[in-house]
Motif scaffolding. Structure first.
Motif, PDB file in Angstrom:
ATOM      1  N   ASP A 179       0.816  -1.219   0.000  1.00  0.00           N
ATOM      2  CA  ASP A 179       0.000   0.000   0.000  1.00  0.00           C
ATOM      3  C   ASP A 179       0.847   1.264   0.000  1.00  0.00           C
ATOM      4  N   THR A 181       2.195   4.757  -0.998  1.00  0.00           N
ATOM      5  CA  THR A 181       1.500   5.881  -1.637  1.00  0.00           C
ATOM      6  C   THR A 181       2.512   6.864  -2.223  1.00  0.00           C
ATOM      7  N   GLY A 183       2.914  10.962  -3.816  1.00  0.00           N
ATOM      8  CA  GLY A 183       2.351  12.295  -3.942  1.00  0.00           C
ATOM      9  C   GLY A 183       3.131  13.138  -4.939  1.00  0.00           C
ATOM     10  N   ASP A 207      -1.255   9.523  -5.776  1.00  0.00           N
ATOM     11  CA  ASP A 207      -2.406   9.436  -4.880  1.00  0.00           C
ATOM     12  C   ASP A 207      -2.789  10.796  -4.310  1.00  0.00           C
ATOM     13  N   GLN A 208      -1.891  11.763  -4.379  1.00  0.00           N
ATOM     14  CA  GLN A 208      -2.148  13.097  -3.850  1.00  0.00           C
ATOM     15  C   GLN A 208      -1.361  14.101  -4.688  1.00  0.00           C
ATOM     16  N   THR A 253       2.033  11.356   1.819  1.00  0.00           N
ATOM     17  CA  THR A 253       2.337  10.088   1.149  1.00  0.00           C
ATOM     18  C   THR A 253       3.707   9.564   1.554  1.00  0.00           C
ATOM     19  N   ASP A 254       3.989   8.310   1.145  1.00  0.00           N
ATOM     20  CA  ASP A 254       5.283   7.681   1.446  1.00  0.00           C
ATOM     21  C   ASP A 254       6.384   8.193   0.514  1.00  0.00           C
ATOM     22  N   ARG A 274       5.159   2.943 -10.152  1.00  0.00           N
ATOM     23  CA  ARG A 274       4.407   2.265  -9.094  1.00  0.00           C
ATOM     24  C   ARG A 274       5.122   1.014  -8.611  1.00  0.00           C
ATOM     25  N   ARG A 278       7.922   0.332  -4.491  1.00  0.00           N
ATOM     26  CA  ARG A 278       7.762  -0.782  -3.550  1.00  0.00           C
ATOM     27  C   ARG A 278       9.108  -1.354  -3.118  1.00  0.00           C
TER      28      ARG A 278
END
Length: 823
Positions: A179, A181, A183, A207-208, A253-254, A274, A278
């Motif tokens: 999960d 994220t 930004g 995501d942001q 976000t991360d 994406r 990870r």
């Protein structure tokens, strides 16, 4: 479990290759998927069940290592290569010792401190040494793997290795989150025209979105809100870092993706980003930045790597009022930065109309000047000021600031040092100070041997000097090496691939090899389109069509069909087609067309062509007025004055500086191509009367005659250049080869040695000297010379020559077998 080994089969000790094969086969039989990535072919006894993937470099494609759960390197130099490969797998390094010098040890431990690389070793001393150096990864002591005589059975040995690999993989997987994220952080000011395009390109991957408005007078804020972004108002303080950090504070976000409004993320980048975020081993990714300048062609797009994707960690923020950087704080957080292949950001901010509209150059220059006044001893701020002067085309001021920045460097290994050297050499080239640029590049190559951009710039500089054969050799070497690793700041994407190949077009044109030029340009255009996601296909295809027409024109010249050739050249200079050609290509085409028009008795467009030539190469236009004066048509003085404006290089006392070979070469070769040797000889008489340095003229004439098969004339002029002290390494090599063909072995070796002394990094004289010794039966001396050459040059030429001499020695020493007539 999926295990990848990295093994240099050609250079690794036989015992290590045997161990890898034994362990790999045992793991495969126990149900694990094992693959070996190796340079060189497999030995005859290599187990069939162990796949061997042959690679030319350990910078393997990212998808190759992504498939594996763990990677095992067998030499310290592979650590950085795996980092460049963007492996998502954890890395173990097999090491029981270190043979490199002090500087190599520093580079090695720096990589280990920035990467959580585990150590697999049988040496307690080596593990302790690495731990004292502060390496980030965990050390695993496993002597049984290397000491087969200690009584440990194979099953227990492999079980121990399995346990270590399982521990490493489990620890790695525990850090992976599904999960994660992302930004988007931006700062804008009056960017309505381009903002919507930028946000639309980023929306599918983030995501942001946070947009910091620093005082827009248009409806930029409304555009951002409609796209779903959070808008933050920030008062502009002439500080880019402060504005950037205002946006970071609003993100939750991360990870963070940084874009400017005049940029666009390519479609192919989204899934790769994406997947990349990870990876728990990485704190930041370098992304290919493609900046368009002027016409969108290969020559109008510069590429470099920028840190635009990074993990949001405590204390990580931007620093610097201009050319703000996040890398220093990211490295202080003890995380690592890696390249992210396949991801590209397209930057349109340096296109002419955009720059004029936003006046970015003036704004940035003012900030850089204030910084330099406030911090006169800060190397980085003087570097920034030099870059801004360069963007404005103020090359002399840029060189002054960049040289000052270089003198203030604390260390040649600070992150921006390579970019500084690159900019300095480029500015010297723009000023026509090509020999100074070559000196800077040669010195820098000794410090940054993996920075391929230095070789690329050297090739460009040699092209400007008309030394096309040398340029071609170096540019081909760039393509063998590939692009610079991401550790070199300021590296251009394509310097070791499509940009280098595009530069060979000029080399081929200078050598009169039009077919090769056409093929090189097509390949470069295709490579660029593939690398950049097809962002620039159309102008490249247009340029390839133009070169094809040019090749057809040259076929007509060779066949003596001058009128047909002229029609093709005129088609090339049609305004619509001419835009597809590079400036350097026009510098080759226009002089050729002028001589053709005069030789064909059709001079109606001569003065127009000379006017165009004066715009792209004033030196060549001046050469035309001096060399072609007896044959130029006499039109009204007004037309001539418009075509050839006042010479800006003429000094105040009326003395005209000497011409350069690059200014006159195309005129002379075209005279010979159209069969006007009388014109050629008369032009030489003019050049010898003081228009050109006699030594340079002899040297380049010798090379020209050699290309046309006139070896006797070539030798005469090259020897004259030696006597005048103007012979370069290439000329000395040619004299050595001619002497060798004439049986003058001693003279040949003398020429080759002198060529090596002048240019020790050039492989050609080394190989030629080794062959000269081989020709007189002293092959082992030749092998020693090639072994010494590897320390100075490397490259495929040395390896091939060494292999050839080794085979000759073996054949000479093998017993001869009598063969019957029937056989």
């Amino acid at each position: 479990m999926r295990v990848a080994w990295l093994l240099d089969i050609e250079r690794a000790p036989q015992a290590l290759v045997t161990v890898i094969a034994r362990c790999g086969r045992a793991l495969a039989r126990r149900g694990h998927e094992v693959g070996v990535f190796g340079t060189g072919g497999a030995p005859p006894w290599w187990p069939e069940e162990l796949p061997l993937h042959t690679v030319t470099s350990f910078r393997v494609a990212p998808e190759s290592l992504w498939h594996y759960d763990v990677a095992i390197a067998t030499h310290w130099s592979q650590v950085g290569a795996v980092a460049d490969a963007w492996s998502a797998a954890p890395l173990l390094l097999v090491t029981d010792g270190f043979s490199g010098g002090g500087e190599q040890w520093d580079v090695f431990t720096a990589a280990l401190r920035s990467l959580p690389v585990g150590i697999l070793s049988g040496s307690d001393e080596m593990v302790a040494r690495l731990q004292r150096a502060g390496v980030a990864g965990k050390a695993h002591i496993y002597p049984a793997l290397w000491d087969s005589g200690n009584g440990v059975g194979m099953d227990a040995e492999i079980a121990g290795l399995e346990a270590i690999l399982a521990e490493v993989v489990a620890e790695h997987r525990s850090r992976i989150r599904a999960d994660v994220t992302l930004g988007l952080a931006m700062i804008v000011r009056d960017e309505r025209e381009s903002l919507q395009r930028c946000l639309a390109s980023a929306a599918p991957v983030v995501d942001q979105m946070v947009v910091v408005d620093t005082g827009s007078q248009d409806d930029s804020a409304s555009v951002a809100l409609q796209a779903g972004a959070t808008v933050v108002r920030h008062q502009w303080q002439n500080d880019f870092a402060a504005a950037r950090n205002a946006g970071l504070q609003q993100l939750t976000t991360d990870w963070v993706l940084v874009l400017d409004a005049d940029e666009e993320l390519t479609r192919a980048s989204a899934p790769l980003i994406r997947r990349a975020i990870r990876n728990p081993l990485v704190g930041g990714f370098l992304i290919d930045m493609v900046s368009f300048e002027g016409d969108v062609t290969i020559s109008g797009a510069s590429c470099h790597a920028g840190l635009r994707l990074f993990r949001r960690l405590p204390g990580v923020q931007f620093e610097g009022a201009l050319h703000e950087q996040v890398a220093p704080s990211l490295l202080r957080a003890h995380t690592c930065i890696r390249p992210l292949p396949g991801v590209s950001i397209l930057h349109y901010g340096y296109l002419g109309a955009t720059v004029e509209a936003y006046d970015k150059k003036r704004r940035n220059l003012e900030i850089a000047r204030r910084q330099a006044e406030a911090e006169p001893q800060n190397s980085f701020v003087h570097y920034n000021l030099g870059v801004e002067y360069a963007r404005r085309g103020e090359w002399s001021k840029a060189v002054k600031e960049l040289q000052r920045a270089f003198r203030l460097l604390r260390s040649p290994y600070v992150p921006y040092a390579t970019a500084l050297v690159r900019h300095l050499a480029t500015c010297l080239m723009h000023l026509g100070r090509h020999h100074e640029a070559l000196d800077v590049l040669e010195r820098a190559r000794a410090v940054y041997p993996g920075f391929v951009d230095l070789d690329y710039l050297q090739g460009l500089t040699l092209n400007r000097l008309g030394r096309y054969e040398e340029a071609l050799e170096i540019l081909n070497r760039c393509q063998e090496k590939g692009d610079s690793p991401g550790i070199y700041m300021g590296s251009q994407v394509g310097a070791g691939s499509f940009l280098a190949r595009a530069a060979t077009v000029e080399s081929y044109l200078g050598l009169g090899q039009l077919d090769e030029a056409v093929a090189a340009h097509r390949t470069a255009a295709q490579e660029m389109a593939e690398r950049l996601g097809g962002a620039i296909p159309n102008p490249s295809r247009s340029a390839s069509r133009a070169l094809t027409t040019w090749a057809q024109a040259e076929e007509h010249v060779r066949a003596g069909r001058l009128q047909d050739a002229l029609r093709a050249f005129r088609e090339l200079l049609d305004p619509g087609v001419r835009q597809a050609l590079l400036t350097t290509q026009l510098s080759q085409l226009l002089p050729r067309k002028v001589v053709l028009e005069l030789a064909a008795g059709d001079p109606c467009l001569v003065w127009q062509d000379l006017g165009l030539l004066a715009g792209v190469n004033p030196g060549a236009a001046r050469a035309a007025s001096l060399l072609l004066e007896p044959w130029l048509p006499s039109f009204c003085g007004v037309e001539q004055e418009r075509a050839l404006p006042a010479d800006p290089t003429r000094v105040s006392d009326g003395v005209t500086p000497q011409l350069r070979w690059s200014d006159v070469a195309v005129f002379l070769t075209t005279m010979l191509d159209v069969g006007r040797e009388d014109w050629f000889q008369r032009a030489l008489e003019r050049l010898c009367s003081g228009l050109m340095d006699p030594g340079e003229l002899d040297r380049e004439l010798g090379k020209l005659y050699l290309r046309r098969g006139l070896r006797s004339r070539a030798a005469t002029h090259l020897l004259s250049s030696v006597q005048r002290g103007c012979a370069d390494s290439h000329a000395l090599c040619i004299l050595g080869e001619i002497s060798s063909d004439l049986g003058l072995a001693g003279e040949a070796r003398t020429f080759f040695r002198e060529a090596i002394r002048r240019q020790p990094r050039d492989s050609r004289p080394w190989v030629s000297l080794a062959r000269a010794y081989h020709a007189i039966g002293r092959s082992r001396w030749g092998l020693r010379i090639l072994e010494l050459a590897r320390r100075h040059t490397g490259g495929n030429a040395i390896q091939v020559a060494r292999l050839a001499l080794s085979i000759d020695i073996q054949v000479a020493q093998s017993p001869r077998v009598a063969v019957s007539p029937k056989a």
